[in-house]
Design a protein around this motif. Structure first.
Motif, PDB file in Angstrom:
ATOM      1  N   TYR A   1      14.421   0.620   2.532  1.00 31.12           N
ATOM      2  CA  TYR A   1      13.630   1.391   1.560  1.00 31.12           C
ATOM      3  C   TYR A   1      14.466   1.687   0.319  1.00 31.12           C
ATOM      4  O   TYR A   1      14.032   1.499  -0.821  1.00 31.12           O
TER       5      TYR A   1
ATOM      6  N   LEU B   1       0.664  -0.698  -0.136  1.00 33.24           N
ATOM      7  CA  LEU B   1       1.171  -0.068  -1.351  1.00 33.24           C
ATOM      8  C   LEU B   1       0.182  -0.217  -2.497  1.00 33.24           C
ATOM      9  O   LEU B   1      -0.519  -1.221  -2.611  1.00 33.24           O
TER      10      LEU B   1
ATOM     11  N   CYS C   1       2.775   1.020  -7.428  1.00 37.94           N
ATOM     12  CA  CYS C   1       4.180   1.298  -7.149  1.00 37.94           C
ATOM     13  C   CYS C   1       5.079   0.613  -8.160  1.00 37.94           C
ATOM     14  O   CYS C   1       4.643  -0.241  -8.940  1.00 37.94           O
TER      15      CYS C   1
ATOM     16  N   LEU D   1      10.108  11.924   0.131  1.00 36.69           N
ATOM     17  CA  LEU D   1      10.176  10.865   1.126  1.00 36.69           C
ATOM     18  C   LEU D   1      11.597  10.310   1.218  1.00 36.69           C
ATOM     19  O   LEU D   1      12.100  10.028   2.308  1.00 36.69           O
TER      20      LEU D   1
ATOM     21  N   ILE E   1       5.360   8.064  -2.462  1.00 30.27           N
ATOM     22  CA  ILE E   1       6.718   7.552  -2.244  1.00 30.27           C
ATOM     23  C   ILE E   1       7.580   8.167  -3.333  1.00 30.27           C
ATOM     24  O   ILE E   1       7.670   7.669  -4.449  1.00 30.27           O
ATOM     25  N   ASP E   2       8.202   9.294  -3.017  1.00 31.36           N
ATOM     26  CA  ASP E   2       8.870  10.117  -4.024  1.00 31.36           C
ATOM     27  C   ASP E   2      10.189  10.655  -3.484  1.00 31.36           C
ATOM     28  O   ASP E   2      10.691  10.208  -2.454  1.00 31.36           O
TER      29      ASP E   2
ATOM     30  N   ARG F   1       9.026   3.344  -5.518  1.00 28.91           N
ATOM     31  CA  ARG F   1       8.352   4.568  -5.941  1.00 28.91           C
ATOM     32  C   ARG F   1       6.854   4.285  -6.065  1.00 28.91           C
ATOM     33  O   ARG F   1       6.458   3.150  -6.309  1.00 28.91           O
TER      34      ARG F   1
ATOM     35  N   TRP G   1       2.810   5.013  -4.452  1.00 31.16           N
ATOM     36  CA  TRP G   1       1.900   5.535  -3.437  1.00 31.16           C
ATOM     37  C   TRP G   1       1.677   4.497  -2.339  1.00 31.16           C
ATOM     38  O   TRP G   1       1.677   3.292  -2.597  1.00 31.16           O
ATOM     39  N   ALA G   2       1.463   5.018  -1.137  1.00 32.88           N
ATOM     40  CA  ALA G   2       1.015   4.192  -0.018  1.00 32.88           C
ATOM     41  C   ALA G   2      -0.360   4.692   0.398  1.00 32.88           C
ATOM     42  O   ALA G   2      -0.515   5.863   0.778  1.00 32.88           O
TER      43      ALA G   2
END
Length: 398
Positions: A138, A172, A175, A125, A121-122, A144, A146-147
């Motif tokens: 979002y 998630l 994050c 994205l 999630i960066d 921010r 990772w998923a």
């Protein structure tokens, strides 16, 4: 393949086997502006199979069917973690049935499932969401990290649904987030997220419901957060939020004060009071935000909190017990007591955003040293000449 049967329309079947393909979703077409909006996340090294068939008999009539079979692609991770994956893996399966309505317009039944693994999630994205209305929730949380998994189901029933609707399930890990209307950042967050498009009514536009469950993370400065939140975005783009959070061992520090100052949900009088009394130490906080009741916060001190003084006067009140509540702009003190030096102190009252503070403090055996006298002058400037005439000594007690 072409199939001909007596008395039946001609059926054609085409199989596309994809190797080293590329894919980029064009986005959702807005018929009012003729512009496309959508999640744009290009994939390469795509493999899989797509089957297209015409004149398939169904209870709704003949249709064209597009079947997606085990379509897989990859997106390169900009900054992979040492020992972690280098690519985001995306796979898709499902089908689209296209009918021709009596008025000549096309009607589609859609049932697609897209699975994403190891999604960062960066900024990439965020860019994919840039032109999409789906990205509003979002962006509201500045998410921010990772998923681990993202499962996206896209559905539409021909002749019934006004438009496609999507349901997104996300797991998630590691994050961070900070809600834009109360920007206190939480890190090391794990949570289960569901984002679903729900019709307002039969044949009506879609609203989006974002649900965050099983939240657990660490507040910047210190504190463990658990809870859940729901955000509803109406078809007109209006946001409605409900939050139920518990924070244990919350550090009453700079970042919490900054979040109070920048929050659009907390009255300015509350943040001004915070900076005047300068709390520090630890507390437990319980936050409840609902559309009908507004914002309610309860902070329980538990003997581990302190106040630095009042405005410029440094005169700490330590070992605070009791609780502070905030309900729609009004602060109330419940059983708050502590120690001013060696003297016990009890504080009662409230701070109203319209009428201001109505507070009282009772102290017994208070040494009248320089800090206490400075505090008295800050609280009531008119008392300064009297204190000067009395020429009180440090050994005096009040």
């Amino acid at each position: 393949t072409i199939a001909l049967r007596a008395g039946m329309p001609k059926r054609e079947s085409t199989n596309l086997k994809i190797a080293e393909g590329r894919f980029n979703y064009a986005g959702r077409l807005d018929e009012m502006t003729n512009r496309r909006f959508g999640f744009r996340y290009p994939l390469d090294r795509c493999t899989g199979e797509i089957q297209i068939e015409t004149n398939i008999p169904t209870p709704q009539g003949l249709c064209e069917r597009i079947q997606v079979k085990s379509l897989t692609g990859f997106n390169r991770i900009a900054r992979p973690v040492d020992g972690g994956p280098e690519d985001v893996s995306v796979s898709a399966e499902g089908q689209i049935l296209s009918f021709t309505a009596p008025d000549g317009e096309s009607e589609d039944t859609v049932d697609l499932l897209i699975r994403v693994r190891d999604l960062p999630i960066d900024a990439k994205l965020a860019g994919a969401f840039a032109s999409s209305p789906d990205g509003v929730p979002y962006r509201a949380f500045d998410l921010r990290g990772w998923a681990d998994t993202v499962d996206i189901r896209i559905e539409r029933e021909a002749f019934q649904d006004l438009e496609e609707r999507s349901t997104i399930e996300v797991a998630l890990r590691d994050c961070s987030l900070a809600y834009e209307n109360f920007p206190l950042r939480v890190e090391g967050l794990t949570a289960q997220v569901t984002s679903a498009e729900v019709p307002v009514g039969p044949g009506q536009p879609l609203s989006r419901v974002l649900s965050i469950r099983e939240m657990e993370g660490e507040v910047v400065d210190g504190g463990t957060l658990t809870g859940q939140a729901t955000l509803v975005e109406s078809p007109e783009g209006e946001l409605e939020i409900a939050v139920d959070l518990d924070v244990t061992d919350l550090v009453l520090g700079r970042n919490l004060g900054r979040a109070l100052r920048l929050s659009s949900m907390i009255d300015s009088a509350a943040s001004e009071t915070w900076y005047k009394v300068r709390p520090y130490g630890l507390a437990n906080a319980f936050i409840d935000i609902t559309p009908d009741k507004g914002t309610e916060v309860r902070i329980e001190f538990g003997g581990r909190s302190c106040l630095g003084g009042y405005e410029a006067a440094d005169c700490p009140i330590t070992d605070l017990d009791g609780a502070l509540t905030y309900v729609n702009g009004r602060i109330a003190l419940e059983g708050v007591e502590g120690r001013l030096g060696d003297a016990p102190i009890q504080i009662r009252g409230s701070v109203d955003p319209e009428t201001g503070p109505a507070l009282s403090a009772q102290v017994r055996g208070l040494p009248l040293d320089a800090k206490v006298l400075e505090l008295a002058r800050n609280l009531e400037p008119g008392i300064a000449p009297i204190l000067d005439r009395l020429d009180l000594q440090p050994s005096s007690r009040l």
